[in-house]
Every structure is written in C-alpha cells, then in structure tokens.
Motif scaffolding. Structure first.
Motif, mmCIF file in Angstrom:
data_model
loop_
_atom_site.group_PDB
_atom_site.id
_atom_site.type_symbol
_atom_site.label_atom_id
_atom_site.label_comp_id
_atom_site.label_asym_id
_atom_site.label_seq_id
_atom_site.Cartn_x
_atom_site.Cartn_y
_atom_site.Cartn_z
ATOM 1 N N ALA A 1 -1.778 5.740 39.023
ATOM 2 C CA ALA A 1 -1.905 6.807 38.026
ATOM 3 C C ALA A 1 -0.528 7.304 37.623
ATOM 4 C CB ALA A 1 -2.711 7.966 38.603
ATOM 5 N N VAL A 2 -0.411 7.552 36.329
ATOM 6 C CA VAL A 2 0.780 8.200 35.781
ATOM 7 C C VAL A 2 0.280 9.345 34.919
ATOM 8 C CG1 VAL A 2 2.805 7.991 34.290
ATOM 9 C CG2 VAL A 2 2.059 6.021 35.646
ATOM 10 N N VAL A 3 0.748 10.549 35.226
ATOM 11 C CA VAL A 3 0.416 11.709 34.398
ATOM 12 C C VAL A 3 1.734 12.266 33.884
ATOM 13 C CG1 VAL A 3 -0.521 14.053 34.368
ATOM 14 C CG2 VAL A 3 -1.710 12.248 35.610
ATOM 15 N N ALA A 4 1.790 12.468 32.562
ATOM 16 C CA ALA A 4 3.013 12.994 31.952
ATOM 17 C C ALA A 4 2.663 14.169 31.046
ATOM 18 C CB ALA A 4 3.720 11.909 31.148
ATOM 19 N N GLY B 1 -6.174 12.166 40.544
ATOM 20 C CA GLY B 1 -6.319 13.577 40.908
ATOM 21 C C GLY B 1 -5.036 14.175 41.431
ATOM 22 N N GLU B 2 -4.351 13.437 42.285
ATOM 23 C CA GLU B 2 -3.083 13.919 42.823
ATOM 24 C C GLU B 2 -2.022 14.019 41.733
ATOM 25 O OE1 GLU B 2 -2.911 10.849 45.782
ATOM 26 O OE2 GLU B 2 -3.343 12.296 47.372
ATOM 27 N N ALA B 3 -1.977 13.039 40.859
ATOM 28 C CA ALA B 3 -0.981 13.048 39.782
ATOM 29 C C ALA B 3 -1.226 14.209 38.818
ATOM 30 C CB ALA B 3 -0.994 11.711 39.033
ATOM 31 N N PHE B 4 -2.481 14.440 38.430
ATOM 32 C CA PHE B 4 -2.794 15.564 37.537
ATOM 33 C C PHE B 4 -2.417 16.895 38.185
ATOM 34 C CE2 PHE B 4 -5.808 12.831 35.076
ATOM 35 C CZ PHE B 4 -5.376 13.158 33.807
ATOM 36 N N ALA B 5 -2.835 17.090 39.422
ATOM 37 C CA ALA B 5 -2.571 18.359 40.106
ATOM 38 C C ALA B 5 -1.075 18.601 40.257
ATOM 39 C CB ALA B 5 -3.267 18.386 41.464
ATOM 40 N N ALA B 6 -0.351 17.602 40.697
ATOM 41 C CA ALA B 6 1.087 17.765 40.906
ATOM 42 C C ALA B 6 1.822 18.046 39.597
ATOM 43 C CB ALA B 6 1.665 16.527 41.583
ATOM 44 N N CYS B 7 1.445 17.376 38.535
ATOM 45 C CA CYS B 7 2.084 17.600 37.235
ATOM 46 C C CYS B 7 1.836 19.033 36.760
ATOM 47 C CB CYS B 7 1.565 16.582 36.224
ATOM 48 S SG CYS B 7 2.460 16.590 34.651
#
Length: 169
Positions: A28-31, A103-109
């Motif tokens: 996952a990549v969330v930007a 989920g982790e990427a969204f939350a951390a971003c």
C-alpha cells in the motif's frame, strides 16, 4: 524516511516511485498533497508565504515520523514541505507512506498530516485584498489531533511554535 523542507515544487509520481523503488514488500502507498487554496475565511487569497525555523522544523518532523513508525508497521515515509512564496494551486506539502497493508498506511498518513497542521513549526502569511495576515490554527485541526491522544498543549511540545517567527525569542 526522507524529510525535505524546500522552496522548489515536487512531482508526485516521481516521489512515490522513488519511495517504492526496490521495495517488493510494499502492498500500500497512501499519499496526501496539500495545495494553496484561492479562498480562506471568506477572503480571496492572492498568495501565501510559508516560513519555518530551520533545524527545529526537521527535528519536529522527524519526531512525528518516529511516532507514526512506533504506532504502525510502516515500510517508509516521505515528507516534503515547501516554504517561501506560493500562489493558489501550488503544492505545499506531500506526505507519502508505504506499508504492507492499506489500513496502516491510511492511518499513518492522516496522523502525520494532523500533526503537521497543529504542531510543526511552520507559519503561513496570506496576502488578501484586505492586506497580509498570519493564518491561525483552526479548532478543527486541534480536534483532529486530539483523537490520536495528542494535544497542542501536551508536555514536551514547544508552546512557542504557534507564534510567528518574529515573536520567537
């Protein structure tokens, strides 16, 4: 986990490709990209100038990235924040997070952006038809940060961060 404070613009595709390079475990990549709006508080914004406190800014951003890494299983984090004069439509900030799961990427971003809006040592001055004005923190930003268990008055934070640079000692 690079952190960059810069005047020049950035390219989202290039930065995300660089973040993912040689990392086959990334699932996952969330930007998030923040931009200058043409309106704020009902007034047209002609331009915005962002200032920061060199050294303090990078240390502050590193601390929040470290907190995000402690909360979530992240592979990498990128934070780019621009300073200097900007106009409506210009990009201000990029936060990109990679992890094995979305989920982790969204939350951390979101966590990192909430922190940036409330506690990072940046100051924004808008130019409007009514003149120049410093942009104050919004109650909604403080409320967003509080859901992570962190408040702007939390011990260990610098209470002077909310002041414009000329008011710092």
């Amino acid at each position: 986990m690079p952190i960059h404070i810069q005047t020049e613009d950035f390219d989202l595709s290039t930065e995300v490709a660089r973040l993912r390079a040689n990392q086959p475990q990334v699932g996952a990549v969330v930007a998030f990209v923040g931009t200058v709006r043409d309106m704020n508080e009902g007034d047209a914004v002609a331009s915005m100038e962002l200032e920061h406190y060199p050294g303090m800014t990078e240390k502050s951003l590193q601390a929040i990235v470290d907190q995000a890494r402690a909360r979530w299983d992240l592979i990498d984090v990128l934070v780019i924040h621009r300073v200097g004069p900007l106009k409506p439509l210009d990009q201000i900030v990029l936060v990109a997070v990679t992890s094995r799961h979305r989920g982790e990427a969204f939350a951390a971003c979101e966590f990192i952006m909430d922190y940036l809006k409330t506690q990072a040592p940046f100051w924004k001055k808008e130019q409007t038809a009514q003149g120049a004005r410093w942009v104050d923190a919004r109650v909604a930003d403080d409320e967003a940060m509080a859901r992570w268990g962190i408040s702007s008055g939390q011990p260990g934070t610098d209470s002077a961060i909310g002041l414009p640079p000329e008011e710092l000692g």
